[in-house]
Design a protein around this motif. Structure first.
Motif, mmCIF file in Angstrom:
data_model
loop_
_atom_site.group_PDB
_atom_site.id
_atom_site.type_symbol
_atom_site.label_atom_id
_atom_site.label_comp_id
_atom_site.label_asym_id
_atom_site.label_seq_id
_atom_site.Cartn_x
_atom_site.Cartn_y
_atom_site.Cartn_z
ATOM 1 N N PHE A 147 0.829 -1.204 0.000
ATOM 2 C CA PHE A 147 0.000 0.000 0.000
ATOM 3 C C PHE A 147 0.863 1.253 0.000
ATOM 4 N N ALA A 148 0.385 2.271 -0.694
ATOM 5 C CA ALA A 148 1.024 3.589 -0.686
ATOM 6 C C ALA A 148 -0.081 4.636 -0.776
ATOM 7 N N HIS A 149 -0.188 5.471 0.245
ATOM 8 C CA HIS A 149 -1.248 6.484 0.284
ATOM 9 C C HIS A 149 -0.668 7.862 0.004
ATOM 10 N N LEU A 150 -1.101 8.448 -1.101
ATOM 11 C CA LEU A 150 -0.569 9.717 -1.589
ATOM 12 C C LEU A 150 -1.107 10.892 -0.772
ATOM 13 N N PRO A 151 -0.312 11.939 -0.607
ATOM 14 C CA PRO A 151 -0.769 13.098 0.173
ATOM 15 C C PRO A 151 -1.882 13.853 -0.535
ATOM 16 N N LEU A 152 -2.666 14.570 0.234
ATOM 17 C CA LEU A 152 -3.743 15.378 -0.333
ATOM 18 C C LEU A 152 -3.173 16.537 -1.145
ATOM 19 N N ILE A 153 -3.951 16.973 -2.154
ATOM 20 C CA ILE A 153 -3.655 18.229 -2.842
ATOM 21 C C ILE A 153 -4.468 19.298 -2.123
ATOM 22 N N LEU A 154 -3.761 20.263 -1.544
ATOM 23 C CA LEU A 154 -4.393 21.257 -0.686
ATOM 24 C C LEU A 154 -4.733 22.539 -1.441
ATOM 25 N N LYS A 155 -5.630 23.325 -0.870
ATOM 26 C CA LYS A 155 -5.953 24.643 -1.398
ATOM 27 C C LYS A 155 -4.686 25.488 -1.467
ATOM 28 N N PRO A 156 -4.648 26.524 -2.323
ATOM 29 C CA PRO A 156 -3.444 27.367 -2.406
ATOM 30 C C PRO A 156 -3.006 27.920 -1.049
ATOM 31 N N GLY A 157 -3.964 28.182 -0.159
ATOM 32 C CA GLY A 157 -3.617 28.684 1.166
ATOM 33 C C GLY A 157 -3.103 27.610 2.106
ATOM 34 N N GLY A 158 -3.267 26.345 1.722
ATOM 35 C CA GLY A 158 -2.741 25.233 2.511
ATOM 36 C C GLY A 158 -3.717 24.600 3.477
ATOM 37 N N LYS A 159 -4.912 25.186 3.644
ATOM 38 C CA LYS A 159 -5.873 24.628 4.602
ATOM 39 C C LYS A 159 -7.023 23.964 3.856
ATOM 40 N N GLY A 160 -7.094 22.655 3.956
ATOM 41 C CA GLY A 160 -8.191 21.915 3.333
ATOM 42 C C GLY A 160 -7.873 21.430 1.932
ATOM 43 N N LYS A 161 -8.664 20.467 1.494
ATOM 44 C CA LYS A 161 -8.488 19.815 0.200
ATOM 45 C C LYS A 161 -8.939 20.733 -0.939
ATOM 46 N N LEU A 162 -8.173 20.752 -2.027
ATOM 47 C CA LEU A 162 -8.507 21.572 -3.194
ATOM 48 C C LEU A 162 -9.850 21.143 -3.783
ATOM 49 N N SER A 163 -10.729 22.109 -4.018
ATOM 50 C CA SER A 163 -12.058 21.796 -4.539
ATOM 51 C C SER A 163 -12.364 22.632 -5.780
ATOM 52 N N LYS A 164 -13.441 22.251 -6.440
ATOM 53 C CA LYS A 164 -13.900 23.012 -7.604
ATOM 54 C C LYS A 164 -14.216 24.450 -7.207
ATOM 55 N N ARG A 165 -14.755 24.616 -6.014
ATOM 56 C CA ARG A 165 -15.104 25.966 -5.538
ATOM 57 C C ARG A 165 -13.856 26.853 -5.475
ATOM 58 N N ASP A 166 -12.725 26.271 -5.077
ATOM 59 C CA ASP A 166 -11.476 27.045 -5.037
ATOM 60 C C ASP A 166 -11.087 27.514 -6.428
ATOM 61 N N GLY A 167 -11.228 26.613 -7.415
ATOM 62 C CA GLY A 167 -10.901 26.978 -8.785
ATOM 63 C C GLY A 167 -11.812 28.076 -9.310
ATOM 64 N N ASP A 168 -13.113 27.939 -9.044
ATOM 65 C CA ASP A 168 -14.076 28.949 -9.499
ATOM 66 C C ASP A 168 -13.775 30.309 -8.866
ATOM 67 N N LYS A 169 -13.423 30.287 -7.591
ATOM 68 C CA LYS A 169 -13.183 31.523 -6.844
ATOM 69 C C LYS A 169 -11.900 32.217 -7.309
ATOM 70 N N LEU A 170 -10.851 31.431 -7.552
ATOM 71 C CA LEU A 170 -9.543 32.005 -7.867
ATOM 72 C C LEU A 170 -9.222 31.999 -9.359
ATOM 73 N N GLY A 171 -10.104 31.391 -10.161
ATOM 74 C CA GLY A 171 -9.953 31.474 -11.611
ATOM 75 C C GLY A 171 -9.010 30.478 -12.244
ATOM 76 N N PHE A 172 -9.065 29.216 -11.827
ATOM 77 C CA PHE A 172 -8.276 28.177 -12.485
ATOM 78 C C PHE A 172 -9.070 26.878 -12.505
ATOM 79 N N PRO A 173 -8.791 25.993 -13.477
ATOM 80 C CA PRO A 173 -9.527 24.719 -13.555
ATOM 81 C C PRO A 173 -9.042 23.736 -12.492
ATOM 82 N N VAL A 174 -9.928 22.844 -12.082
ATOM 83 C CA VAL A 174 -9.512 21.725 -11.228
ATOM 84 C C VAL A 174 -9.809 20.394 -11.929
#
Length: 504
Positions: A245-272
């Motif tokens: 088993f190998a568990h990959l790290p989460l991809i975090l929001k640009p600010g570093g708190k929480g998992k990157l979501s579609k809402r982050d992309g919509d808010k900051l103007g980039f695709p997810v």
């Protein structure tokens, strides 16, 4: 490592593929190719209530666009199919019954109402409800019913689930990224493995499929780490060798708190998402492909979200990533998504492209805008002069538009800086020099004009700045004589005359 490396990417077709999923697919692909192994796509669609039409095709198209196609999967049978769990549902029940026979699982006949009542009572005491060793004998199941009572209930078609019964012990596990993990199995709940609708839950189907497909390494996201103990116990209960088993790290929001979501992309103007998602009934979502990104840039960016090569090198082709990749260099801590770094990777890869490839894409863009051009070769040459300042094909309109359309307006600040009282007279003399030049090459035009400037002992800025302004409309662009040579002497003179008329 042996050549029997077999890894799988197992998404659910419930919508567009998040770049976190693409990163998981990429790391599986890189690991497989590094060890001459097999990369498998398995579609985990046991939850038909969440199935979304077109999602499977989207997943496959995304992998292909990223240049990480699967070796085995839907439409590519490698002898371990079928590769959709919905097509495999007739094989799971025998495994669930096998666990019952060995005492590792049991029938549970609790109704939804009974479970809800038990949950309410527990939560009223400010405790978390969990169905496991400490209360399983308080419920209606094959541990509390007689054998004949269980048979009677099954014969008359009572609804049931099959629950796992973990053996109480301290479980030692090893993760290729997080190393040794120890857990008390009495903390694990009695997970439902099989439902009376003849469908397995994720946990049973996942283990059975990985076993039957001879998966050697399970490389998946960190969100599955809490399930690792259950899966290891299931392997033990079946008497099967567990994969690594190998568990990959989460991809975090640009600010570093929480998992990157579609809402982050919509808010900051980039695709997810890798590709645009445009469902018939639903909200359209942007994709890296449609936003003009190169797959090489997206892959290079994703590789560095949680992995590093241990060197200063940042630009990697897919082949170079395969050679450099190892699970030892995957981090256990989350990786912050950096959109500016993504654009940097895009710019690096954009410049690396052959002029003819970029030229072909730019010619298509010019056609869409109904802008005429002399030839494909002309477009390719123009691209070669300006592409180092571009990030996307669309940027070439601003950087090179003057090669195709004469300026009709002139930058006010540039004009104020470069067009003085005597400039029109100087430009008239430049026109005479150009008319007397028989060679239209950039070198010949440069020699003629610069030679005249030296003879007249005029400052170069008094000639070069207004000349550039005349041809471009601003003070930007590549070598001014390269511009003059490409657009031609006649067009160059016409543009100077326009500038004299508007600015003189």
């Amino acid at each position: 490592m042996s050549a029997d490396v077999r890894v799988r990417f197992a998404p659910s077709p419930t919508g567009p593929l998040h770049i976190g999923g693409v990163r998981t697919a990429l790391f599986n692909y890189l690991f497989a190719k590094k060890h001459n192994g097999t990369f498998i796509l398995r579609i985990e669609d046991t939850d038909q209530n969440r199935f979304v039409e077109g999602a499977e095709d989207y997943i496959i198209e995304s992998l292909n666009w990223c240049n990480i196609p699967f070796d085995e999967g839907p439409g590519k049978d490698g002898g371990h199919g079928p590769y959709r769990q919905s097509d495999r549902k007739d094989r799971y029940k025998k495994y669930a019954l096998q666990l019952i026979d060995s005492g590792a699982a049991y029938y549970a006949f609790d109704t939804a109402e009974e479970l809800a009542e038990a949950r309410t009572k527990t939560e009223a005491q400010k405790l978390t409800f969990i169905y496991n060793h400490h209360n399983r004998l308080d419920f209606t199941n094959s541990l509390t019913l007689t054998e004949s009572e269980v048979k009677e209930r099954l014969d008359r078609g009572d609804e049931y689930t099959i629950r796992f019964k973990p053996q109480p012990k301290t479980l030692f596990m090893f993760d290729e990224i997080r190393k040794g993990i120890e857990i008390d199995t009495t903390l694990i709940d009695d997970k439902v493995l099989f439902k009376s609708d003849e469908m397995p839950t994720y946990h049973l189907a996942n283990i059975v499929d990985d076993h039957e497909m001879e998966i050697s390494h399970v490389i998946r996201g960190e969100e599955w780490l809490p399930s690792m103990a259950l899966h290891v116990l299931l392997y033990e209960s079946f008497g099967w060798e567990a994969p690594k088993f190998a568990h990959l790290p989460l991809i975090l929001k640009p600010g570093g708190k929480g998992k990157l979501s579609k809402r982050d992309g919509d808010k900051l103007g980039f695709p997810v998402f890798p590709l645009e998602w445009n469902p018939e009934n639903g909200e359209k979502s942007s994709g890296y492909r449609e936003d003009g990104y190169l797959p090489e840039a997206v892959i290079n960016m994703l590789a560095f979200l949680g992995w590093n090569p241990g060197t200063e090198q940042e630009i990697f082709s897919l082949d170079e990533l395969v050679q450099a990749f190892s699970l030892e260099h995957v981090n256990s801590s989350g990786a912050k998504f950096d959109f500016d770094k993504t654009k940097w990777f895009q710019q690096q890869w954009f410049v690396e492209q052959d002029d003819a490839v970029v030229g072909d894409a730019f010619a298509k863009a010019l056609q869409r805008e109904n802008i005429e051009y002399k030839s494909q070769d002309y477009v390719n040459i123009v691209v070669g002069l300006v592409k180092e300042r571009a990030v996307f094909v669309e940027d070439l309109f601003e950087l090179a538009g003057f090669f195709f359309t004469a300026p009709t307006e002139f930058d006010d600040k540039a004009a104020g800086k470069s067009w003085k009282a005597d400039t029109s007279e100087i430009m008239n003399n430049v026109i005479t020099v150009l008319k007397n030049t028989t060679d239209d090459s950039a070198v010949a035009l440069s020699d003629a004009v610069k030679g005249w400037v030296k003879e007249q002992e005029i400052g170069f800025g008094k000639v070069m700045m207004p000349l550039r302004l005349s041809l471009v409309g601003s003070l930007m662009g590549p070598d001014v004589f390269e511009i003059a040579s490409l657009i031609g002497k006649q067009e160059t003179i016409a543009r100077i005359e326009t500038a004299m008329e508007k600015l003189g």
